[in-house]
Each structure stands twice: as structure tokens, then as C-alpha cells.
Enzyme design. Structure first.
Site, mmCIF file in Angstrom:
data_model
loop_
_atom_site.group_PDB
_atom_site.id
_atom_site.type_symbol
_atom_site.label_atom_id
_atom_site.label_comp_id
_atom_site.label_asym_id
_atom_site.label_seq_id
_atom_site.Cartn_x
_atom_site.Cartn_y
_atom_site.Cartn_z
ATOM 1 N N ASP A 188 -6.991 -3.045 14.351
ATOM 2 C CA ASP A 188 -8.458 -3.370 14.143
ATOM 3 C C ASP A 188 -8.751 -4.629 13.102
ATOM 4 O OD1 ASP A 188 -7.494 -2.496 11.548
ATOM 5 O OD2 ASP A 188 -9.021 -0.751 11.316
ATOM 6 N N ASP B 130 0.747 -1.223 -0.096
ATOM 7 C CA ASP B 130 -0.019 -0.030 -0.084
ATOM 8 C C ASP B 130 0.830 1.239 0.195
ATOM 9 O OD1 ASP B 130 0.853 -0.308 2.563
ATOM 10 O OD2 ASP B 130 -1.027 -1.262 3.526
ATOM 11 N N GLU C 132 -9.579 -2.185 5.763
ATOM 12 C CA GLU C 132 -10.303 -1.908 7.189
ATOM 13 C C GLU C 132 -11.784 -2.786 7.234
ATOM 14 O OE1 GLU C 132 -8.451 -0.486 8.777
ATOM 15 O OE2 GLU C 132 -7.727 1.638 8.256
#
Ligand code: F6R
Length: 260
Positions: free
Chosen positions: A151, A67, A158
Site C-alpha cells: 500500500d 518499528d 499507512e
């Protein structure tokens, strides 16, 4: 999934580097998927050391990073281009032509709250398609290194990201912006979006190493490895992958029921 629990970060890094070394020795033109962030730093240090000792030759290695922040230029100290140069590429004999990192910096203008294209920005959708194509053209990623977000994200996938996703523009979760603000002067400086390989892109790697260190990863690790496979914890998809090695230190493994 093979789960290896090491005493501490140092041992975790050595174990990961050993697996990467073996893969490179077996296939000198290995297609290697790379992560940034704090977790792989020790592994990269080990690989640099092996290169300096003449054990590892990176001249034919092809890399694809997971990324990059949207709108940060390659020489911005917090960009992943900069990170890779500083922490790995600048120290090994990799051919710059073999390095792939999503590139989406030019033509993005900062407003109060968002980075927006100013009309000269490249077409990001085309850029994502080209990234996928470049991976395919090498024959696919042989070995992908991953960290995990608090997370449960892998790449910047996400909670809520489709498990079928491919390279795309992702909006960073509030918790990720908070976690990553430690690298920036202030929280407001953290870009709110990034280009990331999708969950499916990552899943197609022939072999995956997931690394996690420290107590702040323990909950995400437990959910990813022992919870249901869900888009709410994108790392959980790895339970389905037939060739994944998870390397944890004792703190990151502390909330596992079966292995802890
Ligand atoms: C980095 C990446 C992220 C990180 C994750 C953990 O390229 O894709 O998924 O691996 O956020 O970051 P650290 O290692 O800094 O805790």
C-alpha cells in the site's frame, strides 16, 4: 533520487549490502536505520558474510529499527526484536547497548479484537518521544534502510499518515495485516498496532536506501516514484529527499513508465 534496477533479488541484495559496506568503512560509528520484513533478508545475509570474512566490524555501529508491533514480547518469534536477533544481530559483533528497537510489549493484554494496556504498560507517548530523542542524541540517522508495503507504506506509516509525523503508535491497514499474516499462524494473530518512526523521522535520515522486490510491489513502487507526493502513499515523500537510492529488481520496476 537514484534508481537502480537489478535483474533479481540476489543482485538487489548484493547492491544494497555494497552501499552499506561502503558507508560503514567510511564511518565505523555509523548510525544505521534498519527495516524488518522479507525484503532486507538477503542484504543482511550479505552483511553477515562480510563480517565473517573480516571485512566489516559492527562494534561501533549504532542501530535504530523502524518499528515494532505493539504488545509482542521480544522473544515472540514474530516480534521484530526476535527477527533482528535471528537475522542480523545474533551473527555480527554489534554491541547490544547500541541497538534500539521500540519496546512496547509488557503490560498489553489481548482481548478478542485488540491488545489493550492492562494498567502496567509503559506510557507509549513517552516511549515515542524517548525514541526520537535517542535518535537526535546520536546526531541523527546516517543511513536508513527501507522496504515498501504493497500500500506504499514506509515503516508502518499507512495511507493517510501525516507526512510530518514522528514516532507514533500506528494502526495497521487491513492490507498490511493481510500481507503480514504469512508470518503468523492465522490472520487474527497479527497485532493491529505498532510503534513506528514517523514519515518525517525517516525523511530526516541523511541517506536512504529503499528496497523493493517482486511483482506485488510494482504498483506501490510506480505510485511512490512517479505519482504525486501524497500521504496516501507515504513512500512518495522520498521524491523530495536529496540523497535516496532506490534499488529494485526487474519485477518491482515493471510498472515504472520512465525507468521500467
Ligand atoms: C518493516 C517495515 C515495513 C516493511 C514493508 C515491506 O520494518 O517497516 O515497512 O518494510 O512492509 O515488507 P516486506 O519486506 O516483508 O515486503
Amino acid at each position: 533520487m537514484i534508481i537502480i534496477i537489478k535483474k533479481n533479488y540476489d543482485e538487489l541484495s548484493k547492491e544494497a549490502a555494497k552501499i552499506i559496506k561502503e558507508a560503514i568503512l567510511e564511518k565505523p560509528n555509523l548510525v544505521l536505520g534498519l527495516a524488518t520484513g522479507s525484503t532486507p533478508l538477503g542484504t543482511y545475509q550479505e552483511l553477515i558474510q562480510m563480517h565473517k570474512e573480516g571485512i566489516l566490524d559492527f562494534s561501533r555501529i549504532i542501530t535504530f529499527n523502524l518499528d515494532e508491533y505493539l504488545g509482542l514480547s521480544a522473544n515472540h518469534p514474530q516480534s521484530y526484536h526476535y527477527y533482528m536477533k535471528k537475522n542480523l544481530f545474533g551473527e555480527i559483533n554489534i554491541n547490544p547497548e547500541n541497538i534500539h528497537i521500540p519496546e512496547c510489549s509488557e503490560g498489553w493484554r489481548r482481548t478478542n479484537v485488540l491488545r489493550v494496556p492492562d494498567g502496567t504498560a509503559k506510557d507509549v507517548k513517552a516511549l515515542c518521544r524517548d525514541y526520537e530523542k535517542a535518535i537526535q542524541e546520536t546526531g541523527g540517522i546516517d543511513l536508513q534502510i527501507l522496504g515498501i508495503g504493497s500500500d506504499g507504506h514506509i515503516g508502518f506509516n499507512e495511507p493517510g499518515t501525516s507526512l510530518d509525523s514522528r514516532t507514533h503508535v500506528a494502526k495497521l491497514a487491513e492490507s498490511t495485516i493481510r500481507d503480514n499474516s504469512r508470518f503468523f499462524e492465522k490472520k487474527e494473530d497479527v497485532p493491529e498496532s505498532a510503534i513506528t518512526m514517523g514519515v518525517q523521522t525517516i525523511f530526516e535520515a541523511k541517506k536512504i536506501i529503499l528496497l523493493a522486490s517482486g511483482e506485488n510491489k510494482a504498483t506501490a513502487v510506480a505510485k511512490a516514484l512517479e505519482g504525486p507526493i501524497t500521504s496516501q502513499i507515504t513512500a512518495s515523500i522520498l521524491q523530495r529527499h536529496s540523497n535516496t537510492i532506490v534499488i529494485l529488481d526487474e519485477k518491482a520496476a515493471s510498472k515504472l513508465k520512465k525507468y521500467g
